[in-house]
Design a protein around this motif. Structure first.
Motif, PDB file in Angstrom:
ATOM      1  N   CYS A   1      12.172 -47.806 -10.002  1.00  0.00           N
ATOM      2  CA  CYS A   1      11.092 -47.260  -9.179  1.00  0.00           C
ATOM      3  C   CYS A   1       9.934 -48.253  -9.059  1.00  0.00           C
ATOM      4  CB  CYS A   1      10.586 -45.942  -9.768  1.00  0.00           C
ATOM      5  SG  CYS A   1      11.667 -44.518  -9.471  1.00  0.00           S
ATOM      6  N   ASP A   2       9.638 -48.928 -10.154  1.00  0.00           N
ATOM      7  CA  ASP A   2       8.551 -49.910 -10.123  1.00  0.00           C
ATOM      8  C   ASP A   2       8.856 -51.055  -9.149  1.00  0.00           C
ATOM      9  OD1 ASP A   2       7.104 -48.470 -11.960  1.00  0.00           O
ATOM     10  OD2 ASP A   2       7.795 -49.621 -13.691  1.00  0.00           O
TER      11      ASP A   2
ATOM     12  N   SER B   1       3.237 -49.375  -5.078  1.00  0.00           N
ATOM     13  CA  SER B   1       2.095 -48.820  -5.801  1.00  0.00           C
ATOM     14  C   SER B   1       2.574 -48.018  -7.006  1.00  0.00           C
ATOM     15  CB  SER B   1       1.258 -47.916  -4.890  1.00  0.00           C
ATOM     16  OG  SER B   1       1.937 -46.703  -4.617  1.00  0.00           O
ATOM     17  N   SER B   2       1.788 -48.031  -8.077  1.00  0.00           N
ATOM     18  CA  SER B   2       2.152 -47.295  -9.288  1.00  0.00           C
ATOM     19  C   SER B   2       2.166 -45.792  -9.026  1.00  0.00           C
ATOM     20  CB  SER B   2       1.181 -47.622 -10.417  1.00  0.00           C
ATOM     21  OG  SER B   2      -0.147 -47.282 -10.068  1.00  0.00           O
ATOM     22  N   TYR B   3       1.274 -45.321  -8.155  1.00  0.00           N
ATOM     23  CA  TYR B   3       1.223 -43.894  -7.835  1.00  0.00           C
ATOM     24  C   TYR B   3       2.519 -43.450  -7.171  1.00  0.00           C
ATOM     25  CZ  TYR B   3      -0.157 -39.529  -5.577  1.00  0.00           C
ATOM     26  OH  TYR B   3      -0.206 -38.229  -5.161  1.00  0.00           O
ATOM     27  N   ALA B   4       2.977 -44.234  -6.195  1.00  0.00           N
ATOM     28  CA  ALA B   4       4.225 -43.901  -5.515  1.00  0.00           C
ATOM     29  C   ALA B   4       5.406 -43.974  -6.477  1.00  0.00           C
ATOM     30  CB  ALA B   4       4.441 -44.850  -4.332  1.00  0.00           C
ATOM     31  N   ALA B   5       5.396 -44.963  -7.355  1.00  0.00           N
ATOM     32  CA  ALA B   5       6.475 -45.094  -8.338  1.00  0.00           C
ATOM     33  C   ALA B   5       6.485 -43.909  -9.295  1.00  0.00           C
ATOM     34  CB  ALA B   5       6.322 -46.404  -9.112  1.00  0.00           C
ATOM     35  N   ASP B   6       5.295 -43.444  -9.707  1.00  0.00           N
ATOM     36  CA  ASP B   6       5.205 -42.288 -10.610  1.00  0.00           C
ATOM     37  C   ASP B   6       5.798 -41.035  -9.974  1.00  0.00           C
ATOM     38  OD1 ASP B   6       4.007 -43.841 -12.496  1.00  0.00           O
ATOM     39  OD2 ASP B   6       1.971 -43.075 -12.181  1.00  0.00           O
ATOM     40  N   ILE B   7       5.417 -40.781  -8.713  1.00  0.00           N
ATOM     41  CA  ILE B   7       5.906 -39.589  -8.032  1.00  0.00           C
ATOM     42  C   ILE B   7       7.424 -39.642  -7.878  1.00  0.00           C
ATOM     43  CG2 ILE B   7       5.883 -38.307  -5.861  1.00  0.00           C
ATOM     44  CD1 ILE B   7       2.994 -39.068  -5.511  1.00  0.00           C
TER      45      ILE B   7
ATOM     46  N   VAL C   1      12.932 -37.966  -9.694  1.00  0.00           N
ATOM     47  CA  VAL C   1      14.262 -38.370 -10.149  1.00  0.00           C
ATOM     48  C   VAL C   1      14.616 -37.675 -11.464  1.00  0.00           C
ATOM     49  CG1 VAL C   1      15.629 -40.308 -11.010  1.00  0.00           C
ATOM     50  CG2 VAL C   1      14.235 -40.586  -8.963  1.00  0.00           C
ATOM     51  N   CYS C   2      13.655 -37.590 -12.372  1.00  0.00           N
ATOM     52  CA  CYS C   2      13.936 -37.166 -13.751  1.00  0.00           C
ATOM     53  C   CYS C   2      13.783 -35.669 -13.999  1.00  0.00           C
ATOM     54  CB  CYS C   2      13.012 -37.913 -14.718  1.00  0.00           C
ATOM     55  SG  CYS C   2      13.199 -39.698 -14.682  1.00  0.00           S
ATOM     56  N   LYS C   3      13.012 -34.989 -13.172  1.00  0.00           N
ATOM     57  CA  LYS C   3      12.629 -33.611 -13.511  1.00  0.00           C
ATOM     58  C   LYS C   3      13.821 -32.679 -13.645  1.00  0.00           C
ATOM     59  CE  LYS C   3       9.556 -29.839 -12.255  1.00  0.00           C
ATOM     60  NZ  LYS C   3       8.465 -29.379 -11.355  1.00  0.00           N
TER      61      LYS C   3
END
Length: 537
Positions: free
Chosen positions: A221-222, A227-233, A238-240
């Protein structure tokens, strides 16, 4: 002829001018409503810069702010990009990524194959292979072109659409990976006879997912999102689903464990230890991500439900009606508690639990205190109070043994004071009564029938001494040093009093005293050495 040629040139030039003028003045008509005018980097793939592509219908965004594009200040040229085409191309790159799943799964299996073959539940002092972290394994196994294309096309899409397409693809990969490795875990049912196999699958799936799959997805994702925000979302999406499924299994296990057989209950500490060990990994993966805070909270909550303090308190309460141990030995519940604690705290360095440092240590201390309270209640069921005290001495001593396993939870002094208190109560309820037969108060010493009084006291002493030592020879003290200490404490009280009584008896009867004395001091000591030798039951 020259005039005609000149007119042709002028006429052609004027027509070309009108065509250019009309092209620039013609407004964008309804047929272009699905196009977006943006400026793009000159290094984007050339197929994305065409303004003459055919129109593809696409849904309108609900939030215009979700449209993202890269703007190149140095490039004055604007280009018309068809969102439908971009979405189609992005989907094509996703499909290309999916085709690499087989290769990725093979790469992961080579890394964790030995762990997957191991028995992680019914292991008996067998070293389970470790899972060594490699966060770049998946990204390195993929062609860089795929990651670049996903990033280039993704920047031209609505973010929500991009997230959904990408996360769906990666969720399917995670499920395919676990399925290929045989790590399916369905919803637990009370009547399910294969729970142990499912528990083993869950433990392996949990370790593989959190230690290998999630970190690799995070790295992917990174690289995919700038952007880190987009990667976090994207990472959260993916993981939830998989995380919720794993936690649901563990939570169901904790809920249904009240009805579970012993072999399943014994696996609970292993499940708890797995989850506890992985909480730092969850924190590292999801820390600071607003959408993932609930996942971390869920992990902690399920961990508490699985926590040994919950299970052990339930176990203790279920054993309240258990019959007393005949010889004052260790109660089965105490053995169970020790087994659980030993399983959970096998590697003490992983927990670093010490008195007052964590709520977990407080909860373990509570379990021990609840157990002791229940044992004290059981000790009152013995007809002989002295045997009840021996019962408590044994169980407290075993719990104290566990301190080297799970750290100083309640403290060595707590156990020592409890054990010494019980030894004192044992002495009072047993041997102190016998010592009373060896005592003469001043009034009795002055009576004219003092010889008859002392003979009667000696007879009573011999009778109670024989009854007591025969009964207590069948009792049990499991710790040899404790047994020797208790016998020594009896000797220190009894032998001086008995020797003093024999001396007074000889003063009164002279040589006749030897005719009525059954035991010398050495005889008494020999018989005391046979106490507490019953076979452990």
């Amino acid at each position: 002829m020259k005039i005609n040629l000149w007119l042709v040139i002028v006429g052609g030039s004027f027509s070309h001018f009108l065509i250019i003028l009309r092209a620039n003045l013609d407004p964008i008509g309804p047929s272009h409503q699905n196009h977006v005018v943006i400026q793009i980097d000159s290094d984007l793939p050339p197929q994305l810069t065409s303004g003459s592509v055919s129109q593809v219908d696409s849904p309108q965004p609900t939030d215009a702010t979700l449209v993202t594009a890269q703007v190149a200040p140095s490039s004055p040229q604007g280009n018309i990009i068809d969102r439908g085409l971009i979405r189609t191309q992005f989907f094509g790159h996703i499909e290309e990524l999916n085709k690499k799943n087989g290769k990725l799964i093979d790469t992961i299996f080579k890394h964790v194959g030995e762990y997957l073959k191991a028995n992680v539940v019914n292991v008996d002092h067998i070293l389970v292979p470790e899972i060594h972290a490699d966060d770049n394994m998946v990204a390195d196994a993929l062609p860089q072109r795929i990651i670049t294309n996903l990033g280039d096309t993704g920047r031209l899409m609505f973010l929500n659409e991009c997230y959904n397409m990408y996360s769906r693809c990666r969720r399917e990969f995670l499920q395919e990976c676990l399925s290929t490795f045989g790590l399916q875990f369905e919803k637990l049912k009370v009547e399910d006879s294969e729970k142990m196999e499912k528990i083993e699958s869950w433990i392996k799936a949990m370790n593989l997912t959190v230690r290998i799959l999630f970190p690799n997805e995070r790295r992917l994702c990174d690289r995919r999102f700038p952007s880190s925000y987009a990667a976090d979302i994207s990472f959260s999406k993916v993981c939830k689903e998989l995380t919720v499924g794993l936690l649901r299994f563990a939570n169901t296990l904790a809920t249904e464990n009240h009805h579970s057989p012993y072999h399943l209950s014994h696996a609970i500490p292993k499940v708890f230890k797995t989850l506890s060990d992985l909480i730092p990994n969850f924190n590292a993966l999801f820390y600071g991500q607003l959408l993932s805070e609930s996942l971390i909270n869920d992990v902690v909550f399920v961990g508490k439900r699985l926590g040994i303090f919950v299970e052990l308190e339930s176990l203790i309460q279920r054993e309240v009606a258990q019959k007393t141990v005949p010889n004052g030995g260790i109660h089965p519940t105490t053995h169970e508690v020790m087994n659980y604690l030993r399983d959970v705290f096998t590697d003490n360095e992983n927990f670093r639990i010490r008195k007052g440092i964590s709520s977990f240590s407080d909860q373990v201390a509570r379990v021990i205190q609840v157990l002791v309270s229940n044992l004290e209640a059981k000790s009152t069921n013995y007809k002989d109070p002295a045997l009840g005290h021996v019962f408590m001495i044994n169980n407290l001593m075993l719990l104290q043994y566990g301190e080297h396993i799970y750290g100083v939870i309640v403290g060595q002094d707590w156990y020592k004071s409890k054990i010494n208190q019980r030894i004192e109560l044992y002495q009072r309820s047993s041997w102190n009564k016998i010592l009373e037969f060896l005592m003469l108060d001043p009034c009795e010493s002055l009576t004219h029938n003092v010889a008859g009084l002392m003979k009667n006291k000696l007879k009573c002493f011999n009778q109670h001494f024989n009854e007591t030592r025969r009964a207590q020879a069948a009792w049990f003290i499991f710790d040899e040093k404790l047994r020797e200490m208790m016998i020594k404490s009896i000797e220190n009280r009894l032998l001086p009093a008995y020797g003093n009584f024999l001396g007074k008896l000889q003063d009164v009867l002279g040589k006749d005293a030897y005719d009525i004395v059954d035991y010398g001091l050495q005889n008494i000591q020999d018989r005391l050495s046979l106490l507490f030798l019953a076979t452990k039951t």
